[in-house]
Design a protein around this motif. Structure first.
Motif, mmCIF file in Angstrom:
data_model
loop_
_atom_site.group_PDB
_atom_site.id
_atom_site.type_symbol
_atom_site.label_atom_id
_atom_site.label_comp_id
_atom_site.label_asym_id
_atom_site.label_seq_id
_atom_site.Cartn_x
_atom_site.Cartn_y
_atom_site.Cartn_z
ATOM 1 N N LYS A 143 0.824 -1.214 0.000
ATOM 2 C CA LYS A 143 0.000 0.000 0.000
ATOM 3 C C LYS A 143 0.865 1.275 0.000
ATOM 4 O O LYS A 143 0.540 2.258 -0.654
ATOM 5 C CB LYS A 143 -0.914 -0.003 1.239
ATOM 6 C CG LYS A 143 -1.923 -1.131 1.209
ATOM 7 C CD LYS A 143 -2.905 -1.057 2.358
ATOM 8 C CE LYS A 143 -2.389 -1.660 3.648
ATOM 9 N NZ LYS A 143 -2.267 -3.129 3.640
ATOM 10 N N THR A 144 1.983 1.197 0.724
ATOM 11 C CA THR A 144 2.826 2.386 0.853
ATOM 12 C C THR A 144 3.281 2.934 -0.494
ATOM 13 O O THR A 144 3.368 4.147 -0.682
ATOM 14 C CB THR A 144 4.081 2.043 1.681
ATOM 15 O OG1 THR A 144 3.681 1.276 2.798
ATOM 16 C CG2 THR A 144 4.805 3.283 2.125
ATOM 17 N N LYS A 158 7.813 4.815 8.680
ATOM 18 C CA LYS A 158 7.434 5.433 7.407
ATOM 19 C C LYS A 158 8.426 6.522 7.026
ATOM 20 O O LYS A 158 8.799 6.674 5.867
ATOM 21 C CB LYS A 158 6.022 6.012 7.562
ATOM 22 C CG LYS A 158 5.111 5.936 6.373
ATOM 23 C CD LYS A 158 5.170 4.662 5.592
ATOM 24 C CE LYS A 158 4.429 3.531 6.279
ATOM 25 N NZ LYS A 158 4.471 2.266 5.506
ATOM 26 N N ASP A 190 -3.085 6.349 6.649
ATOM 27 C CA ASP A 190 -2.679 4.937 6.690
ATOM 28 C C ASP A 190 -3.410 4.259 7.844
ATOM 29 O O ASP A 190 -3.707 4.888 8.852
ATOM 30 C CB ASP A 190 -1.157 4.859 6.894
ATOM 31 C CG ASP A 190 -0.578 3.553 6.362
ATOM 32 O OD1 ASP A 190 -1.358 2.595 6.155
ATOM 33 O OD2 ASP A 190 0.652 3.490 6.154
ATOM 34 N N GLU A 191 -3.671 2.974 7.678
ATOM 35 C CA GLU A 191 -4.395 2.196 8.708
ATOM 36 C C GLU A 191 -5.708 2.904 9.042
ATOM 37 O O GLU A 191 -6.062 3.079 10.208
ATOM 38 C CB GLU A 191 -3.545 2.027 9.976
ATOM 39 C CG GLU A 191 -2.076 1.678 9.733
ATOM 40 C CD GLU A 191 -1.805 0.183 9.591
ATOM 41 O OE1 GLU A 191 -2.634 -0.638 10.026
ATOM 42 O OE2 GLU A 191 -0.763 -0.172 9.000
HETATM 43 MG MG LIG Z 1 1.346 -0.204 5.569
#
Ligand SMILES: [Mg+2]
Ligand SMILES: Nc1ncnc2c1ncn2[C@@H]1O[C@H](COP(=O)(O)OP(=O)(O)OP(=O)(O)O)[C@@H](O)[C@H]1O
Length: 702
Positions: free
Chosen positions: A45-46, A77, A138-139
């Motif tokens: 996903k990143t 990150k 994110d998340e």
């Molecule tokens: Mg991730």
């Protein structure tokens, strides 16, 4: 894709896109379309977020805000994104205190922050906020979390209102109502079950793993303890194992049980390296029972991992697991939501977990899937295995139905009944996102809560809270216009619960120069911003005695009520903090209060924030008698020292242990240190040549 981007990608080992990444590109995410990418762990996903971020910075000269739920994740990150500096993109992680304005953020292109930190940044209304053109959450499945979801939800609502033109990318684990969340975000949904390393989920029963696809794997019975057999089986074939347990205590005891069998499998050079690691662990922080057990276990190639460990110890364990040195980690579920730490085999030892005030509950399917998703190391394993343990046939069938074959739960907004609503309503007014009642309602009509439940009863609740804020003088109504008072504005910036601020304001007023440290500590612990510590039977006599023998500046609830228990839980924290500033040894605190060093640290951090806030409010209300004591208390809590050590701990490199050693040797002030000879300092325990140099450099300038 520009060549520059291609070069960066190949440098991080990416030659072609994974299928879900291709789908995201096809969904026009690069053309600025909002996207919700709801795919399994490790599906990449990143990368999508990164490519979009590059595009925004280079082509639109925009700013990117990357949001994550945890500091550890934000750090990870940041490490990943730093590579973009090579192509001139400036990346920064914002981790300062909530009230820290960080003016330099204006110079950066990509800002990585936790949700809470980003929320606090907005409250200071920095000039660059309108320049954000890409928001990455994110998340994002955290939206459904009772305690922290509402912050993410209102944060996203604010950011979208402030920057209507901005693009938003949500990254999420697989969730059942992803389409609904996507619709709320006005985003295209990309879902997929694809994983770079296939995952086999199964249940272990009577020495067999029965997988979802019907296949059966027989495990060699190397021990009559099934978990040992299951772990050894994987390590023997070159794998690593991650075991999730329901409590810290069981994580530790399981690691102990596994230590002998694992040690037998170690190679010579592994043993040697583990011994080095083991002694490194002891060198960090004050030596205590927890670091001693951890250090011992690590020399056997196994570790436990939970929030009671210090940040440094957790990082060491994670890195040693990544480099295959530690073969097995027994962890509490916090690790599942944490950093990237894959294993060939994941064992979910307990699917039940103790919840304070409720008892044992089954974990959610979502949590189970998050843990399971840790299995399968890209680049190392052809597949990963996630295994639940059954003790009977009935349980085996139950686990298959309830977890393995089940779909994760829907995500529901938790904003409506949350106590954080008062905090968010105040923030919306204080930051000028709403000037009138209608605008306030309009703001909340944009939230996920309103999207899922409608506005009817929500509106009533919002107005009730608004009334309370006006009554308590946090908000003023002037000709129907809503304005945050000075008090309200400051509370919003300090990022504390308005209720905490009210408690602090009303009690500090009564405090004077005779007020003792413990009374201040009880005050900050009484606020809803401080969590309590669970009460055990053996705590009761100590706590009751304390309450009887000391002046408590508050009304004490009736015994045998739930309020009384939560009152005791708070008193327990205050007493722990008091021991900390009375220089009680860490190990003693760990034993007496049943906490880990990591807990002491997080309580200390939280206490600092509340003491700082009290200090700021005291200045605002001209409570002059308490300003100085609060400042001193802040330093004492920060360093864990008695008042007499305050001058010494202001020096860099001098913590509570060294300061006490200096003081005991007769060096009590900066003046004493100025005239001291280096050789006399060198004789003091804990003070080496490096420290002496550091001390001398600093005091010569004072
Ligand atoms: Mg991730
Ligand atoms: N196209 C690709 N080719 C090769 N490796 C890739 C590709 N895309 C991503 N990766 C690698 O896969 C790993 C996992 O990616 P990432 O961290 O983005 O997972 P994720 O989907 O965010 O999972 P999680 O839910 O665990 O956060 C990273 O090490 C990343 O470098």
């Amino acid at each position: 894709m520009p060549n520059l981007v291609k070069e960066i990608l190949s440098e991080i080992g990416i030659i072609e896109l994974y299928p879900p990444q291709e789908e995201a590109i096809k969904a026009n995410v690069l053309e600025g379309k909002n996207l919700l990418l709801s795919v399994p762990t490790a599906a990449g996903k990143t990368l999508i977020a990164m490519i979009c971020a590059i595009k925004h910075v280079l082509e639109r000269k925009g700013k990117v805000l990357y949001l994550l739920p945890l500091k550890a994740l934000a750090n990870e990150k940041y490490e990943e994104f730093k590579i973009l500096e090579k192509i001139g993109i400036k990346v920064i992680i914002s981790t300062g205190d909530f009230d820290n304005i960080e003016p330099y953020l204006i110079n950066y292109d990509i800002i990585i922050a936790t949700n809470e930190k980003a929320d606090s940044i907005i409250r200071h209304k920095p000039s660059w906020i309108n320049r954000i053109s890409l928001i990455i959450a994110d998340e994002i499945h955290l939206l459904g979390d009772g305690s922290r979801g509402p912050t993410l939800e209102t944060l996203l609502t604010s950011l979208r209102l402030l920057n209507p033109e901005s693009q938003i990318i949500g990254l999420s684990a697989t969730i059942r109502n992803a389409n609904e969340i996507a619709e709320w975000l006005k985003a295209v949904l990309v879902t997929s079950n694809w994983r770079p390393v296939p995952l086999k989920e199964g249940v272990f029963f009577k020495n067999n793993i029965i997988f979802k696809d019907g296949s059966i794997l027989k495990i060699n019975e190397t021990s009559n303890d099934p978990i040992i057999s299951l772990t050894i089986d994987s390590i023997r074939s070159g794998g690593q194992v991650l075991i999730f347990t329901g409590s810290r205590a069981s994580a530790v005891s399981l690691a102990k049980r596994l230590s002998e069998p694992i040690r037998k499998l170690l190679k010579r050079d592994e043993e040697r390296k583990l011994l080095e690691l083991s002694s490194e662990i002891l060198k960090i922080g004050e030596r205590n029972r927890i670091s001693e057990i951890l250090s011992k276990l690590v020399s056997y190639g196994v570790a436990f991992h939970h929030a009671g460990l210090t940040y440094e110890h957790r990082r060491i364990i994670e890195n040693a697991f990544r480099s295959s040195l530690i073969k097995c980690i027994c962890a509490t579920p916090t690790l599942a939501a944490g950093v990237n730490l894959p294993a060939r085999r994941v064992i979910i030892h307990d699917y039940r977990r103790y919840e304070p005030g409720i008892g044992n509950v089954n974990i959610s399917i979502m949590e189970e899937k998050q843990m399971a998703g840790r299995a399968g190391r890209p680049k190392y394993d052809k597949e990963g295995e996630a295994i639940l343990l059954a003790r009977s046939e009935n349980e085996r069938d139950f686990l298959f139905e309830e977890y393995i074959l089940a779909e994760p739960e829907r995500i529901w907004s938790r904003l409506g009944n949350s106590s954080s609503l008062r905090s968010h309503i105040l923030a919306v007014i204080a930051t000028g996102l709403a000037h009138y009642e209608e605008e306030l309602i309009d703001f909340f009509s944009r939230t996920l809560f309103a999207f899922q439940y409608g506005l009817h009863s929500f509106k009533k609740r919002i107005l009730e809270v608004l009334k309370m804020l006006i009554k308590e003088n946090l908000v003023e109504e002037r000709k129907e216009k809503l304005i945050a008072t000075k008090f309200g504005k400051r509370v919003s910036e300090l990022y504390i619960d308005p209720l905490s601020a009210i408690i602090i304001r009303d009690n500090l007023r009564k405090f004077n120069s005779n007020t003792t440290a413990i009374e201040y500590l009880i005050l900050i612990c009484k606020t809803p911003d401080m969590l309590g510590l669970p009460i055990r039977k053996k705590d009761l006599p100590i706590l009751t005695k304390f309450i009887q023998n000391n002046f408590i500046p508050f009304e004490i609830p009736y015994e045998d009520t739930p309020e009384y228990i939560s009152f005791l839980e708070k008193i327990k924290v205050a007493l722990m903090l008091n021991d900390w500033i009375e220089e009680v040894h860490e190990d003693k605190i760990i034993e007496k209060f049943d906490v880990g060093p990591g807990d002491i640290y997080s309580f200390v951090e939280n206490a600092k924030w509340l003491i700082y806030s009290s200090y700021e409010l005291a200045k605002l209300f001209n409570y002059n008698e308490v300003i100085n004591p609060l400042m001193k208390l802040y330093i004492r809590v920060e360093n864990g020292v008695k008042e007499e050590l305050i001058p010494l701990v202001t020096l860099k490199g001098i913590g509570r242990v060294r300061a006490r050693a200096l003081y005991s040797a007769g060096f009590k002030t900066i003046e004493d240190l100025k005239i001291a000879s280096p050789s006399s300092l060198m004789k003091i325990p804990h003070i080496g040549p490096e420290t002496v140099k550091l001390i001398k450099e600093q005091v010569s300038k004072l």
